[in-house]
Design a protein around this motif. Structure first.
Motif, PDB file in Angstrom:
ATOM      1  N   LYS A 129      37.112  45.580  31.767  1.00 51.84           N
ATOM      2  CA  LYS A 129      35.661  45.547  31.607  1.00 51.84           C
ATOM      3  C   LYS A 129      35.140  44.132  31.813  1.00 51.84           C
ATOM      4  O   LYS A 129      33.943  43.917  31.930  1.00 51.84           O
ATOM      5  CB  LYS A 129      35.262  46.077  30.232  1.00 51.84           C
ATOM      6  CG  LYS A 129      35.504  47.562  30.111  1.00 51.84           C
ATOM      7  CD  LYS A 129      35.019  48.108  28.803  1.00 51.84           C
ATOM      8  CE  LYS A 129      35.314  49.600  28.773  1.00 51.84           C
ATOM      9  NZ  LYS A 129      34.801  50.252  27.610  1.00 51.84           N
ATOM     10  N   MET A 130      36.048  43.176  31.867  1.00 48.32           N
ATOM     11  CA  MET A 130      35.667  41.791  32.126  1.00 48.32           C
ATOM     12  C   MET A 130      35.374  41.605  33.608  1.00 48.32           C
ATOM     13  O   MET A 130      35.826  42.374  34.445  1.00 48.32           O
ATOM     14  CB  MET A 130      36.788  40.843  31.712  1.00 48.32           C
ATOM     15  CG  MET A 130      37.011  40.764  30.236  1.00 48.32           C
ATOM     16  SD  MET A 130      38.226  39.494  29.835  1.00 48.32           S
ATOM     17  CE  MET A 130      39.675  40.517  29.667  1.00 48.32           C
ATOM     18  N   THR A 131      34.630  40.558  33.901  1.00 47.58           N
ATOM     19  CA  THR A 131      34.336  40.204  35.281  1.00 47.58           C
ATOM     20  C   THR A 131      35.308  39.110  35.714  1.00 47.58           C
ATOM     21  O   THR A 131      35.530  38.146  34.981  1.00 47.58           O
ATOM     22  CB  THR A 131      32.887  39.678  35.397  1.00 47.58           C
ATOM     23  OG1 THR A 131      32.005  40.690  34.927  1.00 47.58           O
ATOM     24  CG2 THR A 131      32.540  39.320  36.827  1.00 47.58           C
ATOM     25  N   PHE A 132      35.901  39.288  36.894  1.00 51.36           N
ATOM     26  CA  PHE A 132      36.810  38.297  37.453  1.00 51.36           C
ATOM     27  C   PHE A 132      36.220  37.762  38.754  1.00 51.36           C
ATOM     28  O   PHE A 132      35.508  38.486  39.459  1.00 51.36           O
ATOM     29  CB  PHE A 132      38.175  38.917  37.770  1.00 51.36           C
ATOM     30  CG  PHE A 132      38.927  39.379  36.562  1.00 51.36           C
ATOM     31  CD1 PHE A 132      39.623  38.476  35.772  1.00 51.36           C
ATOM     32  CD2 PHE A 132      38.956  40.714  36.213  1.00 51.36           C
ATOM     33  CE1 PHE A 132      40.321  38.894  34.657  1.00 51.36           C
ATOM     34  CE2 PHE A 132      39.649  41.153  35.095  1.00 51.36           C
ATOM     35  CZ  PHE A 132      40.335  40.237  34.314  1.00 51.36           C
ATOM     36  N   PRO A 133      36.542  36.526  39.129  1.00 45.84           N
ATOM     37  CA  PRO A 133      36.120  36.036  40.446  1.00 45.84           C
ATOM     38  C   PRO A 133      36.736  36.937  41.521  1.00 45.84           C
ATOM     39  O   PRO A 133      37.919  37.283  41.430  1.00 45.84           O
ATOM     40  CB  PRO A 133      36.711  34.623  40.521  1.00 45.84           C
ATOM     41  CG  PRO A 133      37.052  34.247  39.119  1.00 45.84           C
ATOM     42  CD  PRO A 133      37.312  35.524  38.378  1.00 45.84           C
TER      43      PRO A 133
END
Length: 159
Positions: A129-133
């Protein structure tokens, strides 16, 4: 099987390029790997929601132009299904056994994927659910694909 990554933007960081090259080399004994980079659109600071949608649409058109008819498309999306490494390996294996000859993994740009790309996808995969590059996601995805093939072939790598 052919595995294709269709990604938005270029990798500028040397350490990410090196990691990608390493996984390309490792994967070469298991599948035919192709990485296609499409141009990203510059997003101005403070862009409106409408402008952001236009940018996603332009990038989406470029992505869709690279996907061949009949390819199985797995879009990386936060709202997708989260799998563990064994489940991903089972999915890749089942697709191959069922006659799928190409899996296309799609990684969007910094704004994500257009609705047209998400509609074209046969499957939506989420890593968190996290945003990654999005540049780092290429390395993470390639590592998981490599891990999947190691699991499929019963080789010691996965722990």
């Amino acid at each position: 099987m052919k595995i294709t990554l269709v990604t938005v933007g270029k990798i500028k960081e040397k350490y990410l390029q090196q990691a990608i090259s390493e996984y390309e080399k490792r994967l070469s004994r298991y599948c035919k790997l192709e990485i296609i980079q499409v141009a990203d659109e510059k997003t101005p600071e403070g862009a409106s929601a409408a402008l952001e949608e236009q940018i996603k649409e332009k990038e989406g058109e470029r992505i869709l132009a690279q996907i061949k008819e009949g390819a199985y498309v797995a879009a990386l999306a936060i709202e997708g299904e989260m799998l563990d490494s064994v489940e991903l390996s089972e999915k890749i294996d089942k697709l191959g056994v069922s006659g799928v000859s190409q899996i296309v993994f799609v990684i969007g740009g910094s704004l994500g994927l257009s609705q047209k790309v998400l509609k074209r996808a046969d499957y939506k995969l989420s890593f968190s659910k996290m945003t990654f590059p999005h540049q780092l996601m290429r390395v993470i995805l390639l590592e998981q694909i490599y891990r999947s093939y190691r699991i499929i072939h019963g080789c010691p790598y996965h722990k």
